[in-house]
Design a protein around this motif. Structure first.
Motif, PDB file in Angstrom:
ATOM      1  N   UNK A   1      54.341-101.994  49.128  1.00  0.00           N
ATOM      2  CA  UNK A   1      52.930-102.245  49.447  1.00  0.00           C
ATOM      3  C   UNK A   1      52.019-101.736  48.338  1.00  0.00           C
ATOM      4  N   UNK A   2      52.317-100.535  47.828  1.00  0.00           N
ATOM      5  CA  UNK A   2      51.492 -99.990  46.750  1.00  0.00           C
ATOM      6  C   UNK A   2      51.598-100.843  45.500  1.00  0.00           C
ATOM      7  N   UNK A   3      52.813-101.302  45.169  1.00  0.00           N
ATOM      8  CA  UNK A   3      53.003-102.129  43.987  1.00  0.00           C
ATOM      9  C   UNK A   3      52.279-103.465  44.118  1.00  0.00           C
ATOM     10  N   UNK A   4      52.311-104.065  45.302  1.00  0.00           N
ATOM     11  CA  UNK A   4      51.597-105.328  45.510  1.00  0.00           C
ATOM     12  C   UNK A   4      50.090-105.135  45.329  1.00  0.00           C
ATOM     13  N   UNK A   5      49.579-104.005  45.801  1.00  0.00           N
ATOM     14  CA  UNK A   5      48.159-103.726  45.601  1.00  0.00           C
ATOM     15  C   UNK A   5      47.804-103.599  44.129  1.00  0.00           C
ATOM     16  N   UNK A   6      48.675-102.927  43.359  1.00  0.00           N
ATOM     17  CA  UNK A   6      48.429-102.788  41.919  1.00  0.00           C
ATOM     18  C   UNK A   6      48.455-104.158  41.241  1.00  0.00           C
TER      19      UNK A   6
ATOM     20  N   UNK B   1      41.876 -98.560  39.408  1.00  0.00           N
ATOM     21  CA  UNK B   1      41.145 -99.139  40.533  1.00  0.00           C
ATOM     22  C   UNK B   1      42.005 -99.235  41.791  1.00  0.00           C
ATOM     23  N   UNK B   2      43.311 -99.361  41.611  1.00  0.00           N
ATOM     24  CA  UNK B   2      44.204 -99.439  42.764  1.00  0.00           C
ATOM     25  C   UNK B   2      44.693 -98.076  43.220  1.00  0.00           C
ATOM     26  N   UNK B   3      44.284 -97.014  42.548  1.00  0.00           N
ATOM     27  CA  UNK B   3      44.771 -95.674  42.898  1.00  0.00           C
ATOM     28  C   UNK B   3      44.447 -95.264  44.338  1.00  0.00           C
ATOM     29  N   UNK B   4      43.277 -95.608  44.909  1.00  0.00           N
ATOM     30  CA  UNK B   4      43.073 -95.264  46.329  1.00  0.00           C
ATOM     31  C   UNK B   4      44.129 -95.893  47.239  1.00  0.00           C
ATOM     32  N   UNK B   5      44.503 -97.133  46.947  1.00  0.00           N
ATOM     33  CA  UNK B   5      45.539 -97.792  47.744  1.00  0.00           C
ATOM     34  C   UNK B   5      46.901 -97.130  47.534  1.00  0.00           C
TER      35      UNK B   5
END
Length: 376
Positions: free
Chosen positions: A29-34, A207-211
């Motif tokens: 999930x984190x990788x998809x967000x990045x 920018x994706x760090x919060x996710x």
């Protein structure tokens, strides 16, 4: 019968394999967000590159090493750039062909008469009225009289001048060469593209760090007690705030001082700097990162205090040694010029005092100190 301490996973029916599966789920999930965020940063990466370039562009202008501000980095997105590149593979597009045919058919005089094409191909010069009249008198004495006294001055006290507009295609070439002299340079064909991708990907991760943090927390929080989660909420928020303050402080406060100091040597030695884009991007990413990490000093002090490695008393008594360590670390993490070193050292001194205050507000029962009190 001795009471056993409760295990973190006593109430959990998940096996070790189930925990690995859950970890894989949150990582995906984190990788998809990045990936999703990085797609947007790749599309609009030219604006991100302009933001990263802004400090060095402003510093060059302040030092007089660049005469014009370069703010036309290109407004087309990455997709539009790829589309133009694909069109160029099959030759010029229809607009370029039409413009070239028009210029060939109308000749060089059309360039001067067509106001739409005058942009960038004309300059305005100001000539004092007396000098203009005297030049005309020299060319045609019968038609123009010589002017010995200066013309009436304007509101600023300067002699009145006449503005003359001169147009020529060569002026656009001259102006473009001046702009290119003010821009950062690349030393190989792939450097600009790789720098663009680097800025876009780093920005995507930022920018994706919060996710990323959210998914990491969703996995870790299951194994923590409520009071442990409370510490994470408090100190995690404080850590993020200190990191952002350090990075912003470096980008908007430290960079101007560092660049003023370093670029001043170019003026002093009468040399023209050629800023390499990839090296500047690395420097512009590395130094704010170092400031953000160094601003974690109060939390590191609290962590060591909680582990009974250092006490609040030791922190207070070893201030001089701490100042020496802070000065050494500031010298290592910065370009070693006095300005950047002092700009990192001074905030760290205040953060050191903040760490002492936090340790005083959250005292730890030290068994060694308690044993010493009992012996006395």
């Amino acid at each position: 019968m001795a009471l056993r301490s409760k295990d973190l996973f006593d109430d959990s029916s998940m096996s070790f394999g189930d925990h690995l599966e859950e970890l894989r789920f949150y990582l995906i999930r984190a990788l998809l967000g990045v990936i999703v965020v990085s797609i947007f940063t790749l599309i609009f990466g030219n604006y991100l590159v302009a933001i990263v370039r802004a400090p060095i562009d402003r510093a060059l202008i302040r030092q007089g090493l660049a005469k014009y501000r370069v703010d036309d980095i290109g407004t087309d997105t990455f997709i539009e750039r790829i589309s133009k590149w694909s069109n160029s593979l099959s030759g010029m597009n229809e607009e370029e062909k039409e413009e070239e045919n028009t210029l060939e058919s109308e000749g060089p005089d059309a360039i001067v008469d067509d106001g739409a094409r005058l942009e960038g191909r004309q300059i305005d010069i100001q000539i004092p009225q007396r000098d203009l009249v005297n030049a005309l008198h020299q060319a045609a004495p019968d038609k123009f009289q010589r002017m010995d006294a200066p013309a009436d001055a304007d509101a600023d006290g300067k002699e009145a001048a006449v503005t003359i507009r001169i147009s020529a295609p060569e002026f656009s070439i001259f102006r473009e060469n001046v702009k290119r002299a003010n821009r950062p340079v690349t030393l190989n064909v792939q450097e600009a593209f790789l720098t663009y991708v680097k800025v876009a990907l780093v920005s995507g991760v930022v920018f994706a760090s919060p996710w990323i943090f959210y998914n990491s927390w969703m996995f870790v929080a299951v194994g923590l007690y409520p009071h442990e989660r409370k510490f994470v909420y408090v100190y995690g928020t404080m850590s993020l705030g200190l990191f952002l303050i350090g990075a912003v402080f470096c980008f908007y406060i430290v960079f101007p001082f560092i660049l003023e100091f370093l670029l001043s040597f170019n003026s002093w030695l009468d040399v023209q700097p050629q800023i390499r884009l990839s090296e500047w991007v690395t420097f512009a990413v590395f130094l704010p990162l170092m400031f953000g990490l160094s601003f974690q000093l109060p939390l590191v002090m609290v962590f060591l205090n909680r582990l009974n490695v250092f006490t609040e008393t030791v922190y207070r008594e070893q201030r001089r040694m701490a100042m020496l360590v802070i000065a050494f670390v500031s010298m290592i993490l910065t370009p070693s010029d006095p300005a950047s070193m002092m700009l990192m050292m001074i905030p760290l001194v205040f953060l050191y005092e903040l760490g002492i205050m936090l340790c005083r507000m959250n005292p730890v029962d030290n068994p060694f100190e308690r044993e010493g009190e009992l012996m006395t």
